[in-house]
Enzyme design. Structure first.
Site, PDB file in Angstrom:
ATOM      1  N   GLN A 141      19.401  38.519  54.600  1.00  0.00           N
ATOM      2  CA  GLN A 141      19.036  39.121  53.316  1.00  0.00           C
ATOM      3  C   GLN A 141      20.158  39.047  52.288  1.00  0.00           C
ATOM      4  OE1 GLN A 141      17.414  43.053  53.694  1.00  0.00           O
ATOM      5  NE2 GLN A 141      17.229  43.375  51.489  1.00  0.00           N
ATOM      6  N   ASP A 142      21.326  39.606  52.612  1.00  0.00           N
ATOM      7  CA  ASP A 142      22.403  39.754  51.639  1.00  0.00           C
ATOM      8  C   ASP A 142      23.727  39.431  52.337  1.00  0.00           C
ATOM      9  OD1 ASP A 142      22.905  40.595  48.919  1.00  0.00           O
ATOM     10  OD2 ASP A 142      23.903  42.371  49.718  1.00  0.00           O
ATOM     11  N   TYR A 144      27.568  39.704  53.650  1.00  0.00           N
ATOM     12  CA  TYR A 144      28.471  40.821  53.931  1.00  0.00           C
ATOM     13  C   TYR A 144      29.344  41.063  52.701  1.00  0.00           C
ATOM     14  CZ  TYR A 144      27.337  40.057  58.903  1.00  0.00           C
ATOM     15  OH  TYR A 144      26.703  39.910  60.106  1.00  0.00           O
ATOM     16  N   HIS A 145      29.630  42.335  52.411  1.00  0.00           N
ATOM     17  CA  HIS A 145      30.360  42.644  51.183  1.00  0.00           C
ATOM     18  C   HIS A 145      31.770  43.177  51.428  1.00  0.00           C
ATOM     19  CE1 HIS A 145      29.280  46.845  51.995  1.00  0.00           C
ATOM     20  NE2 HIS A 145      28.037  46.437  52.165  1.00  0.00           N
ATOM     21  N   PHE A 155      24.682  36.326  58.926  1.00  0.00           N
ATOM     22  CA  PHE A 155      25.106  36.984  60.172  1.00  0.00           C
ATOM     23  C   PHE A 155      26.486  36.548  60.642  1.00  0.00           C
ATOM     24  CE2 PHE A 155      20.430  37.352  60.543  1.00  0.00           C
ATOM     25  CZ  PHE A 155      20.324  38.734  60.674  1.00  0.00           C
ATOM     26  N   SER A 166      25.381  44.096  63.728  1.00  0.00           N
ATOM     27  CA  SER A 166      24.171  43.287  63.931  1.00  0.00           C
ATOM     28  C   SER A 166      24.479  42.041  64.754  1.00  0.00           C
ATOM     29  CB  SER A 166      23.556  42.887  62.588  1.00  0.00           C
ATOM     30  OG  SER A 166      23.025  44.000  61.916  1.00  0.00           O
ATOM     31  N   ASN A 201      20.808  33.203  53.894  1.00  0.00           N
ATOM     32  CA  ASN A 201      20.530  34.492  53.264  1.00  0.00           C
ATOM     33  C   ASN A 201      19.597  34.294  52.080  1.00  0.00           C
ATOM     34  OD1 ASN A 201      21.894  36.697  54.587  1.00  0.00           O
ATOM     35  ND2 ASN A 201      23.842  35.807  53.917  1.00  0.00           N
ATOM     36  N   HIS A 265      14.784  43.734  63.043  1.00  0.00           N
ATOM     37  CA  HIS A 265      16.144  43.320  62.685  1.00  0.00           C
ATOM     38  C   HIS A 265      17.123  43.780  63.777  1.00  0.00           C
ATOM     39  CE1 HIS A 265      19.861  43.009  60.305  1.00  0.00           C
ATOM     40  NE2 HIS A 265      19.181  42.193  59.517  1.00  0.00           N
ATOM     41  N   SER A 267      19.936  45.151  63.566  1.00  0.00           N
ATOM     42  CA  SER A 267      20.845  46.223  63.168  1.00  0.00           C
ATOM     43  C   SER A 267      20.730  47.390  64.149  1.00  0.00           C
ATOM     44  CB  SER A 267      20.529  46.701  61.750  1.00  0.00           C
ATOM     45  OG  SER A 267      19.391  47.543  61.760  1.00  0.00           O
ATOM     46  N   SER A 270      17.432  49.494  64.294  1.00  0.00           N
ATOM     47  CA  SER A 270      16.129  49.022  64.774  1.00  0.00           C
ATOM     48  C   SER A 270      16.195  48.190  66.042  1.00  0.00           C
ATOM     49  CB  SER A 270      15.451  48.192  63.675  1.00  0.00           C
ATOM     50  OG  SER A 270      16.285  47.115  63.276  1.00  0.00           O
ATOM     51  N   ARG A 273      13.968  48.715  69.041  1.00  0.00           N
ATOM     52  CA  ARG A 273      12.516  48.731  68.851  1.00  0.00           C
ATOM     53  C   ARG A 273      11.894  47.338  69.040  1.00  0.00           C
ATOM     54  NH1 ARG A 273      13.723  51.884  64.102  1.00  0.00           N
ATOM     55  NH2 ARG A 273      12.799  50.278  62.775  1.00  0.00           N
TER      56      ARG A 273
END
Length: 301
Positions: A141-142, A144-145, A155, A166, A201, A265, A267, A270, A273
């Site tokens: 998605q985005d 790493y910052h 990833f 993750s 991403n 995901h 992370s 989740s 699950r």
């Protein structure tokens, strides 16, 4: 007399009509007259001869010239660090207004903020393998910052930065799913990318310490175009869609032409699950084998 007129003047004859001019008389240019006169019958065909139809060779030459012109235009717009094989196929995107606006936005952001990844690493994913050699797609998605983390592969983090949570969970699943896999001691996934695993991403830049700060600035449209090209031009790809965001982005993938593996995901929020035990890595290799493609060596990191 009635006033200044005689009675006779009231019963005088109507003035004669104006004599009609023949074409070209009384000073009217003959060229103007010719425009007003439309030839009829066979004469009209003689007056406006048609150009002969273009031959197939001429049409093909025109098509090639147009394509070459577009390529030259796009080549002037290719962003720094973009792989050659990828730029040729995605050239049309570089000339669109949204992409020019996006590049201007990111350039301005770099003047006033710390932006990750560095300029030369934004398109690392295009440098690892040719676009036609892609076999597996993992959508993030985005970036790493944090400092020294993002380097253009979702990833993945640069050495010696420790793997984020993750990625640690991805390694845990791999150790259960792939025989002989052991934690590599780093988080750099370049070894996968070189084998044809596209780690893409949805958004390719971010402000330091501000997650999603470059969301909805144009990157999503560009990466949608990347996924669309792969979907339409390659066959037998395996798309690994982890989490609702990736699944939405991959919703248009042709399931009859490609393989789609979905789960939550990885992370910590989740992972329990459904990510643990999903066996996506071994399943991917089985699907690649059925398509006649070389499987991924997930241990090669």
């Amino acid at each position: 007399m009635i006033g200044q007129k005689t009675l006779h003047s009231f019963f005088s004859a109507t003035p004669p009509r104006k004599r009609e001019r023949s074409p070209g008389q009384d000073g009217e240019p003959e060229a103007n007259v010719a425009k007003k006169l439309k030839p009829v019958g066979d004469e009209s065909k003689k007056a406006s001869p048609c150009s002969p139809p273009l031959s197939p060779e001429q049409l093909e030459r025109i098509r090639r010239n147009k394509e070459a012109a577009l390529q030259r235009l796009a080549s002037r717009s290719v962003p720094a660090g973009f792989g050659d094989g990828w730029s040729r196929q995605l050239a049309a995107e570089f000339t669109k207004p949204y992409f020019s606006e996006l590049m201007a936005f990111v350039a301005n952001e770099r003047k006033h903020h710390t932006i990750y990844p560095p300029l030369h690493q934004v398109f690392t994913w295009t440098q690892m393998c040719n676009i036609r050699d892609v076999k597996v797609v993992i959508l993030g998605q985005d970036p790493y910052h944090g400092p020294n983390q993002a380097h253009g592969l979702c990833f993945s983090v640069q050495r010696p930065v420790p793997p984020p949570p993750s990625l640690e969970n991805i390694y845990k699943e791999l150790s259960e799913d792939i025989e002989g896999f052991t934690h590599p001691g780093h988080g750099d996934l370049t070894g996968w990318a070189k084998q044809g695993v596209l780690l893409l991403n949805a958004v390719l830049t971010v402000r330091a310490h501000q997650a999603n700060s470059h969301k909805e600035k144009g990157w999503e449209q560009f990466t949608d175009a990347v996924v669309s090209w792969l979907n339409n031009n390659l066959d037998g790809l395996v798309f690994m869609l982890w989490g609702a965001y990736a699944q939405k982005k991959g919703s248009s993938i042709n399931r009859k032409r490609h393989h789609v593996l979905q789960t939550v995901h990885p992370s910590p929020l989740s992972v329990h699950r459904g990510f643990f035990g999903c066996q996506h890595f071994s399943k991917t290799n089985e699907l690649l084998k059925k398509s006649g493609k070389k499987p991924i060596d997930w241990r090669a990191l």
